[in-house]
Design a protein around this motif. Structure first.
Motif, PDB file in Angstrom:
ATOM      1  N   THR A 140       0.855  -1.182   0.000  1.00 53.72           N
ATOM      2  CA  THR A 140       0.000   0.000   0.000  1.00 53.72           C
ATOM      3  C   THR A 140       0.893   1.236   0.000  1.00 53.72           C
ATOM      4  O   THR A 140       1.754   1.388   0.863  1.00 53.72           O
ATOM      5  N   ALA A 141       0.715   2.086  -0.992  1.00 51.67           N
ATOM      6  CA  ALA A 141       1.486   3.323  -1.105  1.00 51.67           C
ATOM      7  C   ALA A 141       0.550   4.507  -0.882  1.00 51.67           C
ATOM      8  O   ALA A 141      -0.598   4.501  -1.340  1.00 51.67           O
ATOM      9  N   TYR A 177      -5.156  15.964   3.090  1.00 48.19           N
ATOM     10  CA  TYR A 177      -5.638  15.079   2.032  1.00 48.19           C
ATOM     11  C   TYR A 177      -4.779  13.832   2.034  1.00 48.19           C
ATOM     12  O   TYR A 177      -3.656  13.814   2.578  1.00 48.19           O
ATOM     13  N   SER A 178      -5.284  12.762   1.427  1.00 48.86           N
ATOM     14  CA  SER A 178      -4.522  11.516   1.342  1.00 48.86           C
ATOM     15  C   SER A 178      -4.987  10.723   0.130  1.00 48.86           C
ATOM     16  O   SER A 178      -6.190  10.613  -0.129  1.00 48.86           O
ATOM     17  N   ILE A 179      -4.027  10.174  -0.631  1.00 51.55           N
ATOM     18  CA  ILE A 179      -4.294   9.341  -1.807  1.00 51.55           C
ATOM     19  C   ILE A 179      -3.538   8.030  -1.613  1.00 51.55           C
ATOM     20  O   ILE A 179      -2.340   8.044  -1.353  1.00 51.55           O
ATOM     21  N   SER A 180      -4.247   6.900  -1.737  1.00 54.02           N
ATOM     22  CA  SER A 180      -3.613   5.596  -1.516  1.00 54.02           C
ATOM     23  C   SER A 180      -3.929   4.641  -2.665  1.00 54.02           C
ATOM     24  O   SER A 180      -4.961   4.775  -3.328  1.00 54.02           O
ATOM     25  N   CYS A 181      -3.048   3.676  -2.869  1.00 49.35           N
ATOM     26  CA  CYS A 181      -3.293   2.614  -3.829  1.00 49.35           C
ATOM     27  C   CYS A 181      -2.416   1.422  -3.473  1.00 49.35           C
ATOM     28  O   CYS A 181      -1.434   1.546  -2.736  1.00 49.35           O
ATOM     29  N   VAL A 182      -2.814   0.247  -3.969  1.00 44.53           N
ATOM     30  CA  VAL A 182      -2.026  -0.974  -3.793  1.00 44.53           C
ATOM     31  C   VAL A 182      -1.227  -1.178  -5.066  1.00 44.53           C
ATOM     32  O   VAL A 182      -1.792  -1.217  -6.169  1.00 44.53           O
ATOM     33  N   GLY A 184       2.339  -2.970  -7.167  1.00 42.12           N
ATOM     34  CA  GLY A 184       3.438  -3.917  -7.252  1.00 42.12           C
ATOM     35  C   GLY A 184       4.665  -3.276  -7.862  1.00 42.12           C
ATOM     36  O   GLY A 184       5.770  -3.797  -7.761  1.00 42.12           O
ATOM     37  N   LEU A 185       4.468  -2.130  -8.516  1.00 42.14           N
ATOM     38  CA  LEU A 185       5.541  -1.336  -9.108  1.00 42.14           C
ATOM     39  C   LEU A 185       5.373   0.112  -8.644  1.00 42.14           C
ATOM     40  O   LEU A 185       4.281   0.510  -8.228  1.00 42.14           O
ATOM     41  N   PRO A 186       6.418   0.940  -8.700  1.00 41.22           N
ATOM     42  CA  PRO A 186       6.274   2.348  -8.325  1.00 41.22           C
ATOM     43  C   PRO A 186       5.199   3.046  -9.160  1.00 41.22           C
ATOM     44  O   PRO A 186       5.004   2.736 -10.333  1.00 41.22           O
ATOM     45  N   VAL A 187       4.505   3.999  -8.535  1.00 37.48           N
ATOM     46  CA  VAL A 187       3.417   4.734  -9.176  1.00 37.48           C
ATOM     47  C   VAL A 187       3.883   6.161  -9.415  1.00 37.48           C
ATOM     48  O   VAL A 187       4.228   6.875  -8.473  1.00 37.48           O
ATOM     49  N   SER A 188       3.895   6.596 -10.673  1.00 38.43           N
ATOM     50  CA  SER A 188       4.307   7.960 -11.015  1.00 38.43           C
ATOM     51  C   SER A 188       3.072   8.844 -11.143  1.00 38.43           C
ATOM     52  O   SER A 188       2.168   8.555 -11.938  1.00 38.43           O
ATOM     53  N   LEU A 189       3.045   9.922 -10.352  1.00 36.76           N
ATOM     54  CA  LEU A 189       1.914  10.849 -10.358  1.00 36.76           C
ATOM     55  C   LEU A 189       2.412  12.284 -10.512  1.00 36.76           C
ATOM     56  O   LEU A 189       3.565  12.597 -10.211  1.00 36.76           O
ATOM     57  N   THR A 190       1.504  13.146 -10.963  1.00 37.72           N
ATOM     58  CA  THR A 190       1.720  14.588 -10.939  1.00 37.72           C
ATOM     59  C   THR A 190       0.534  15.211 -10.212  1.00 37.72           C
ATOM     60  O   THR A 190      -0.617  14.978 -10.586  1.00 37.72           O
ATOM     61  N   LEU A 191       0.795  15.984  -9.150  1.00 36.81           N
ATOM     62  CA  LEU A 191      -0.251  16.551  -8.319  1.00 36.81           C
ATOM     63  C   LEU A 191      -0.317  18.067  -8.504  1.00 36.81           C
ATOM     64  O   LEU A 191       0.716  18.734  -8.643  1.00 36.81           O
ATOM     65  N   VAL A 206       5.641  13.110  -8.299  1.00 38.00           N
ATOM     66  CA  VAL A 206       5.920  12.284  -7.132  1.00 38.00           C
ATOM     67  C   VAL A 206       5.888  10.822  -7.548  1.00 38.00           C
ATOM     68  O   VAL A 206       5.117  10.435  -8.428  1.00 38.00           O
ATOM     69  N   THR A 207       6.739  10.017  -6.935  1.00 36.21           N
ATOM     70  CA  THR A 207       6.757   8.575  -7.165  1.00 36.21           C
ATOM     71  C   THR A 207       6.317   7.878  -5.887  1.00 36.21           C
ATOM     72  O   THR A 207       6.957   8.023  -4.842  1.00 36.21           O
ATOM     73  N   MET A 208       5.200   7.155  -5.971  1.00 38.51           N
ATOM     74  CA  MET A 208       4.668   6.441  -4.816  1.00 38.51           C
ATOM     75  C   MET A 208       5.247   5.029  -4.770  1.00 38.51           C
ATOM     76  O   MET A 208       5.210   4.299  -5.748  1.00 38.51           O
ATOM     77  N   THR A 209       5.791   4.684  -3.622  1.00 37.87           N
ATOM     78  CA  THR A 209       6.271   3.329  -3.379  1.00 37.87           C
ATOM     79  C   THR A 209       5.710   2.884  -2.036  1.00 37.87           C
ATOM     80  O   THR A 209       4.872   3.574  -1.457  1.00 37.87           O
ATOM     81  N   ALA A 210       6.137   1.734  -1.554  1.00 40.16           N
ATOM     82  CA  ALA A 210       5.637   1.238  -0.274  1.00 40.16           C
ATOM     83  C   ALA A 210       5.842   2.285   0.815  1.00 40.16           C
ATOM     84  O   ALA A 210       6.904   2.882   0.926  1.00 40.16           O
ATOM     85  N   GLY A 211       4.781   2.522   1.620  1.00 37.18           N
ATOM     86  CA  GLY A 211       4.883   3.494   2.699  1.00 37.18           C
ATOM     87  C   GLY A 211       4.266   4.816   2.307  1.00 37.18           C
ATOM     88  O   GLY A 211       3.410   4.899   1.426  1.00 37.18           O
ATOM     89  N   ALA A 212       4.694   5.887   2.997  1.00 38.08           N
ATOM     90  CA  ALA A 212       4.060   7.199   2.857  1.00 38.08           C
ATOM     91  C   ALA A 212       5.010   8.221   2.261  1.00 38.08           C
ATOM     92  O   ALA A 212       6.207   8.234   2.544  1.00 38.08           O
ATOM     93  N   THR A 213       4.457   9.085   1.404  1.00 42.84           N
ATOM     94  CA  THR A 213       5.180  10.218   0.827  1.00 42.84           C
ATOM     95  C   THR A 213       4.390  11.478   1.153  1.00 42.84           C
ATOM     96  O   THR A 213       3.157  11.483   1.067  1.00 42.84           O
ATOM     97  N   THR A 214       5.078  12.549   1.561  1.00 42.93           N
ATOM     98  CA  THR A 214       4.401  13.785   1.951  1.00 42.93           C
ATOM     99  C   THR A 214       4.620  14.864   0.896  1.00 42.93           C
ATOM    100  O   THR A 214       5.754  15.139   0.493  1.00 42.93           O
TER     101      THR A 214
END
Length: 324
Positions: A140-141, A177-182, A184-191, A206-214
């Protein structure tokens, strides 16, 4: 050859013979091995139909492992294997899967959805021997943060995100705010953060991986102010228009002053000009924030004089002189 009797057939009818036949392969048959056979059908009359078909022989091997999400077994995940024999196995409630595959090189990947990040990196294995610990991990990222304006929480701001995952969410009363997803590979987003009548934030990759990014967003109120004068005195009612990253207009007050106030999520450019009775100053460009003062505009009364003459230098009283 082997044969079996099936009796009479109706149209589109399927039957299993009373004495079905089987094809046996000797233990020393090299694999993979393909054999071509002929299927011959006789009816009760004199009609005969012959159809060739092939049988592929492989040495079977066992492929198994566990798929986990955040350390626990992850059920319902499809595990695809591609090699001499390809197929798919689905994990049970404990995240375990198993499949019978053939000897050779096989590529294995776990898939939990259609998005690019809803699969794991693939693993390539060689069989024999049996491969019993081909495991995969999903996590969960989360990307989260706070939206503020002048240092205080901003409720109702829209955080839009695009890239591998698309959508939007609004900040709460506390600006969070919070955005989460499950994944298996890194998730590339633009916010991007925005709110009605506010100048939006810059896009943040931002690149979402396991754990939390602020990722926090800070809006700032900034002003542009100045004075409009005519021959050194205040000029009321002049229109100060601005264009650029955003547009609008205000009028000067009785003392000639004006103020433009805007909430900014990032630096923006304004091109300002003052106008009155069809006359307009040159544009002045400013970058905000920070706030800018003394952006002044000056009008000056000018006199044009002369004599209108016609013919042999005679004056022309009553002639109309237009200035364009």
């Amino acid at each position: 050859g082997a044969s079996a009797s099936y009796g009479d057939f109706g149209a589109f009818q399927e039957k299993v013979g009373a004495t079905p036949f089987s094809v046996q392969v000797t233990g020393d048959c090299p694999t993979p091995h393909t054999a071509t056979m002929n299927l011959t059908i006789h009816d009760s009359g004199t009609n005969v139909w012959t159809s060739p078909f092939t049988v592929s022989v492989y040495t079977s091997q066992h492929l198994s492992g566990t798929v986990r999400k955040d350390g626990a077994g992850f059920g319902g995940v499809n595990v695809y294997y591609t090699g001499p024999v390809s197929g798919c196995a689905t994990t049970d409630g404990s995240g375990n899967y198993s499949a019978i595959v053939s000897a050779g090189t096989t590529t294995v990947v776990a898939v939990n959805g259609s998005a690019v990040f809803q699969k794991t990196a693939s693993t390539t294995v060689t069989l024999p021997p049996d491969q019993t610990n081909v495991d995969f991990t999903f996590s969960t990222a989360t990307v989260s943060g706070t939206v503020t304006v002048d240092g205080s929480p901003l409720a109702g701001a829209t955080i839009a995100y695009g890239g591998d995952l698309t959508g939007s969410i609004q900040s709460g009363a506390d600006g969070a705010y919070s955005i989460s997803c499950v994944c298996g590979l890194p998730v590339s987003l633009t916010l991007t953060a925005s709110k009605d009548n506010y100048f939006p934030s810059a896009a943040v990759p931002v690149t979402m991986t396991a754990g939390a990014t602020t990722v926090n967003f800070a809006f700032t109120t900034a002003t542009v102010s100045g004075r409009v004068t005519l021959d050194g005195g205040p000029l009321a009612g002049a229109t100060i228009s601005y264009m650029g990253d955003f547009a609008g207009a205000v009028q000067s007050a009785a003392d000639g002053t004006y103020t433009i106030s805007q909430v900014f999520g990032r630096t923006g450019t304004m091109n300002l000009a003052a106008s009155m009775n069809g006359l307009r100053t040159d544009a002045t460009a400013v970058t905000v924030p920070p706030s800018r003062s003394n952006v002044n505009f000056v009008f000056t009364t000018a006199t044009i004089s002369g004599t209108v003459r016609i013919g042999e230098g005679l004056s022309a009283p009553g002639a109309t002189v237009s200035v364009r």
